[in-house]
Design an enzyme around this catalytic site. Structure first.
Site, PDB file in Angstrom:
ATOM      1  N   GLY A   1       2.764  10.545   4.275  1.00 34.20           N
ATOM      2  CA  GLY A   1       2.866  11.483   3.159  1.00 34.20           C
ATOM      3  C   GLY A   1       4.196  12.183   3.179  1.00 34.20           C
TER       4      GLY A   1
ATOM      5  N   CYS B   1      -2.476  11.013   3.352  1.00 35.52           N
ATOM      6  CA  CYS B   1      -2.123  12.107   4.258  1.00 35.52           C
ATOM      7  C   CYS B   1      -2.127  11.667   5.705  1.00 35.52           C
ATOM      8  CB  CYS B   1      -3.131  13.251   4.158  1.00 35.52           C
ATOM      9  SG  CYS B   1      -3.447  13.838   2.507  1.00 35.52           S
TER      10      CYS B   1
ATOM     11  N   ASN C   1      -7.486  14.513   5.794  1.00 32.16           N
ATOM     12  CA  ASN C   1      -7.042  13.203   5.292  1.00 32.16           C
ATOM     13  C   ASN C   1      -8.262  12.491   4.711  1.00 32.16           C
ATOM     14  OD1 ASN C   1      -6.069  10.067   6.864  1.00 32.16           O
ATOM     15  ND2 ASN C   1      -5.760  10.728   4.776  1.00 32.16           N
ATOM     16  N   GLY C   2      -8.138  12.057   3.466  1.00 28.98           N
ATOM     17  CA  GLY C   2      -9.255  11.360   2.805  1.00 28.98           C
ATOM     18  C   GLY C   2      -9.574  12.001   1.471  1.00 28.98           C
TER      19      GLY C   2
ATOM     20  N   TYR D   1      -1.308  -2.201   5.080  1.00 27.24           N
ATOM     21  CA  TYR D   1      -0.064  -1.586   4.608  1.00 27.24           C
ATOM     22  C   TYR D   1       0.214  -0.198   5.173  1.00 27.24           C
ATOM     23  CZ  TYR D   1       2.969   1.046   1.376  1.00 27.24           C
ATOM     24  OH  TYR D   1       3.955   1.832   0.842  1.00 27.24           O
TER      25      TYR D   1
HETATM   26  P1  AMP Z   1       4.192  -3.840  -7.403  1.00 24.66           P
HETATM   27  O1  AMP Z   1       4.778  -5.204  -7.388  1.00 24.66           O
HETATM   28  O2  AMP Z   1       4.851  -2.949  -8.412  1.00 24.66           O
HETATM   29  O3  AMP Z   1       2.736  -3.904  -7.560  1.00 24.66           O
HETATM   30  O4  AMP Z   1       4.504  -3.161  -5.983  1.00 24.66           O
HETATM   31  C1  AMP Z   1       4.107  -3.759  -4.809  1.00 24.66           C
HETATM   32  C2  AMP Z   1       4.684  -2.995  -3.655  1.00 24.66           C
HETATM   33  O5  AMP Z   1       4.065  -1.701  -3.524  1.00 24.66           O
HETATM   34  C3  AMP Z   1       4.466  -3.711  -2.328  1.00 24.66           C
HETATM   35  O6  AMP Z   1       5.710  -3.839  -1.680  1.00 24.66           O
HETATM   36  C4  AMP Z   1       3.558  -2.794  -1.540  1.00 24.66           C
HETATM   37  O7  AMP Z   1       3.934  -2.745  -0.189  1.00 24.66           O
HETATM   38  C5  AMP Z   1       3.720  -1.434  -2.161  1.00 24.66           C
HETATM   39  N1  AMP Z   1       2.464  -0.661  -2.116  1.00 24.66           N
HETATM   40  C6  AMP Z   1       1.212  -1.113  -2.102  1.00 24.66           C
HETATM   41  N2  AMP Z   1       0.315  -0.130  -2.070  1.00 24.66           N
HETATM   42  C7  AMP Z   1       1.022   1.021  -2.026  1.00 24.66           C
HETATM   43  C8  AMP Z   1       0.675   2.420  -1.944  1.00 24.66           C
HETATM   44  N3  AMP Z   1      -0.598   2.807  -1.908  1.00 24.66           N
HETATM   45  N4  AMP Z   1       1.673   3.309  -1.935  1.00 24.66           N
HETATM   46  C9  AMP Z   1       2.960   2.907  -1.991  1.00 24.66           C
HETATM   47  N5  AMP Z   1       3.352   1.621  -2.050  1.00 24.66           N
HETATM   48  C10 AMP Z   1       2.404   0.676  -2.071  1.00 24.66           C
END
Ligand code: AMP
Length: 478
Positions: free
Chosen positions: A42, A16, A116-117, A261
Site C-alpha cells: 500500500g 494494506c 488488512n482486508g 501477485y
Molecule cells: P492490464 O493489462 O491493464 O489488465 O494490467 C495488467 C497488469 O496489472 C499486470 O502487470 C498485473 O501485474 C497488474 N495487476 C494485477 N492486479 C493488480 C492489482 N490488484 N493492483 C495493481 N496492479 C495489478
C-alpha cells in the site's frame, strides 16, 4: 434489480499491510522498518500508533513510509509496543480520514487498530450503530470495529474484542493496541496473511512481532515462528503471550492472489515461500502452453518469478528485455502538451537488441483490464520482436475481489466479458495462454483446497458475498 452502486461493499477495495510489535524499547522505530518492507502492500498512506503502558500516540499521513516517518515524527512515538499500517485504497473522497491506525479514547482506555482486508457486512453494522447514535469519522470499514469494541459490555478488552470480531464477516487481519497490551486476530477463513515472529533482545528478553509478510521480519532480524491461525486471537501483555480461538473453525479461504501477485517473492505467505509458488506457476504454464520461441521475457516485476520457471521448464532462455523504472509513483504528473501519452513507457522500456527479430514469450502474472498488456505487447513488437506470445501465470480474472484486493468491477474485467481468443486479439498477441485452475492449485501446494480462488471462479467462500454476486448476475434469491 440491483444497481452496482447499491452494492454496499463495492467501493471498499483496500490493499494494506499491517505490522505490530510488543516488548521492544524502540517499538516505533522497528515498526517503521517493518512498514518499509511492507510498502508494496500500500503506497497511499501509512501510520504508526505506539504505546508506553499509559498513553497511545498515533502519527499518520498520506504518502510513502520513508517520507512520512522522518526522525522528528518517529521521536514523537514513545513506548515498547506499536502497530503500523500501509494502505492503498480506491475508497472515499477524504483519504486522510481513512488513513490508519485509527486511535480513540473510550471507557476501556486508549485503543488503536489497523486492519488488512475487507469487512463485508460493515455497511449493515454501521447502519445499526448509527441508528443507535454512533458517530463515524471515516468511510473505512475498520472504524466499525472500534465502535463495536467501545460499546461492548464485556469487562476486559479481550472479551470486548472477541464479541466484536464474532459480529464481523469477510476478511480481516487485525492488529490492536491498548494501554498495556497488544492483541492481534485473523478472520476464521484466513483470507489475508498474518505471521508471528520473535526477536531476541538484550538480557534474554524476547520481543514479539506480527506482520502481513515475513519479509518485514528479515529486515529487523526477527525469526518467523508461525502464522496467527484463522479464527485465532493472540494477546501479548505484561504477563506474556496468550493464544485462543475466538471463533469456531470455518472453511479456509487463503487468498491465492497473494501468491500470484500481491506478496513479495521473498516472503512466506500462509507458511509457504511465494517465490516457490511463482516459479511452479511458470513451470506448469510452460507445460500447459508451450510454444517454440527464442526468448522468455518477464513483465517486471510481476512476471519475473513465473518467467524463470517458464524458461527452466521449456529450455528457452530467460532475458530481461523490459527494464522498469522503479521511481515512478502514482502521482506522476504528465506534462500534457510537450510529450503526450507516456502510457506504459514511463514505467517500462524495451532492450531493443534482445528483442530484434526474436520470437518472444512475454510472461506476466495477470491481465485485468487488458490495457496495460496491450501497450506492452505493442512496445515489444515496436522494438523489433517477430512474434509475441503472451503467457499469464494464473487463470482468467473473471470476478472482483471483496476481500481486500483492488480489482475493478465485472464490466471492466476483460476476461469476464471476452473469450481467451477475444482477449488475444485485444492485446494484439500472436498467441495467449493462461495457467489452468488445476495448475494454479498445484503450484501453490493447495492439496486441501484451503485457498480462495473466487477471482477465477466467481465462487465466493462467504454467504453474503456469494448471494450478492448471484444478485448481480441477475439471479433471484428468495
Ligand atoms: P492490464 O493489462 O491493464 O489488465 O494490467 C495488467 C497488469 O496489472 C499486470 O502487470 C498485473 O501485474 C497488474 N495487476 C494485477 N492486479 C493488480 C492489482 N490488484 N493492483 C495493481 N496492479 C495489478
Amino acid at each position: 434489480m440491483h444497481d452496482e452502486a447499491d452494492l454496499h461493499f463495492d467501493k471498499l477495495h483496500e490493499e494494506c499491510g499491517v505490522f505490530a510489535i510488543y516488548g521492544h524499547p524502540e517499538a516505533a522505530n522497528v515498526t517503521y522498518l517493518g512498514l518499509y518492507a511492507l510498502q508494496h502492500r500500500g503506497q497511499e498512506s501509512a501510520g504508526i500508533a505506539s504505546g508506553n503502558g499509559n498513553q497511545i500516540v498515533c502519527r499518520k499521513d498520506m504518502g510513502h513510509v520513508a517520507d512520512i516517518f522522518q526522525p522528528e515524527v518517529l521521536g514523537q512515538l514513545p513506548g515498547h509496543m506499536a502497530i503500523g499500517h500501509t494502505r492503498y485504497s480506491t475508497t472515499g473522497d477524504s483519504k486522510m480520514l481513512n488513513a490508519q491506525p485509527f486511535s480513540v479514547q473510550c471507557h476501556k482506555g486508549p485503543i488503536a487498530v489497523a486492519h488488512n482486508g475487507n469487512i463485508t457486512n460493515a455497511a449493515e453494522l454501521r447502519r445499526e450503530l448509527e441508528a443507535d447514535g454512533s458517530i463515524f469519522q471515516a468511510t473505512s470499514d475498520t472504524e466499525v470495529i472500534l465502535h463495536l469494541v467501545a460499546r461492548s459490555r464485556e469487562r476486559t478488552l479481550a472479551g470486548a474484542l472477541r464479541e466484536a470480531l464474532l459480529q464481523l464477516e469477510g476478511a480481516f487481519s487485525l492488529v490492536f493496541l491498548a494501554a498495556d497490551q497488544l492483541i492481534v486476530a485473523r478472520d476464521p477463513h484466513g483470507f489475508r496473511p498474518l505471521a508471528m515472529g520473535q526477536m531476541e533482545l538484550s538480557e534474554h528478553r524476547i520481543g514479539y512481532v506480527f506482520a502481513s509478510e515475513t519479509c518485514a521480519f528479515d529486515l529487523i532480524d526477527a525469526v518467523y515462528l508461525n502464522d496467527v491461525e484463522p479464527g485465532e486471537m493472540v494477546i501479548v501483555g505484561p504477563k506474556g503471550v496468550t493464544r485462543e480461538h475466538y471463533a469456531p473453525k470455518r472453511n479456509l479461504a487463503h487468498c491465492v492472489f497473494e501468491h500470484v501477485y500481491f506478496a513479495r517473492p521473498d516472503s512466506l505467505v500462509f507458511g509457504r515461500p511465494v517465490q516457490l509458488s511463482r516459479e511452479a506457476m511458470g513451470r506448469r504454464l510452460a507445460e500447459e502452453h508451450f510454444v517454440d520461441a527464442d526468448v522468455v521475457v518477464p513483465v517486471p516485476d510481476s512476471g519475473v518469478a513465473a518467467a524463470i520457471g517458464f524458461s527452466a521448464q521449456s529450455g528457452i532462455p530467460f532475458r530481461q528485455a523490459l527494464i522498469r523504472n522503479h521511481y515512478v509513483g502514482r502521482t506522476f504528473i504528465e506534462p500534457s502538451q510537450a510529450i503526450r501519452d507516456f502510457g506504459v513507457r514511463l514505467k517500462l522500456n524495451p532492450v531493443r537488441h534482445l528483442l530484434e527479430g526474436k520470437r518472444v514469450i512475454l510472461v506476466d502474472d495477470s491481465i485485468v483490464r487488458g490495457t496495460t498488456s496491450r501497450k506492452i505487447v505493442r512496445m515489444v513488437r515496436n522494438a523489433g520482436a517477430k512474434e509475441v506470445h503472451m503467457r499469464i501465470s494464473c487463470p482468467p480474472t473473471i470476478s472482483p475481489c471483496f476481500y481486500g484486493v483492488d480489482t475493478p468491477n465485472k464490466q471492466q474485467l476483460i476476461a469476464a466479458n471476452s473469450t481467451v481468443e477475444e482477449i488475444r486479439r485485444f492485446v494484439e498477441a500472436d498467441s495467449l495462454g493462461y495457467l489452468s485452475l488445476g495448475g494454479l492449485t498445484d503450484a501453490v501446494g493447495d492439496t486441501n483446497r484451503d485457498f480462495c480462488n473466487a477471482c477465477y471462479t466467481g465462487n465466493y467462500p462467504t454467504d453474503l458475498v456469494q448471494v450478492e454476486a448471484l444478485l448481480r448476475n441477475g439471479a433471484r434469491v428468495d
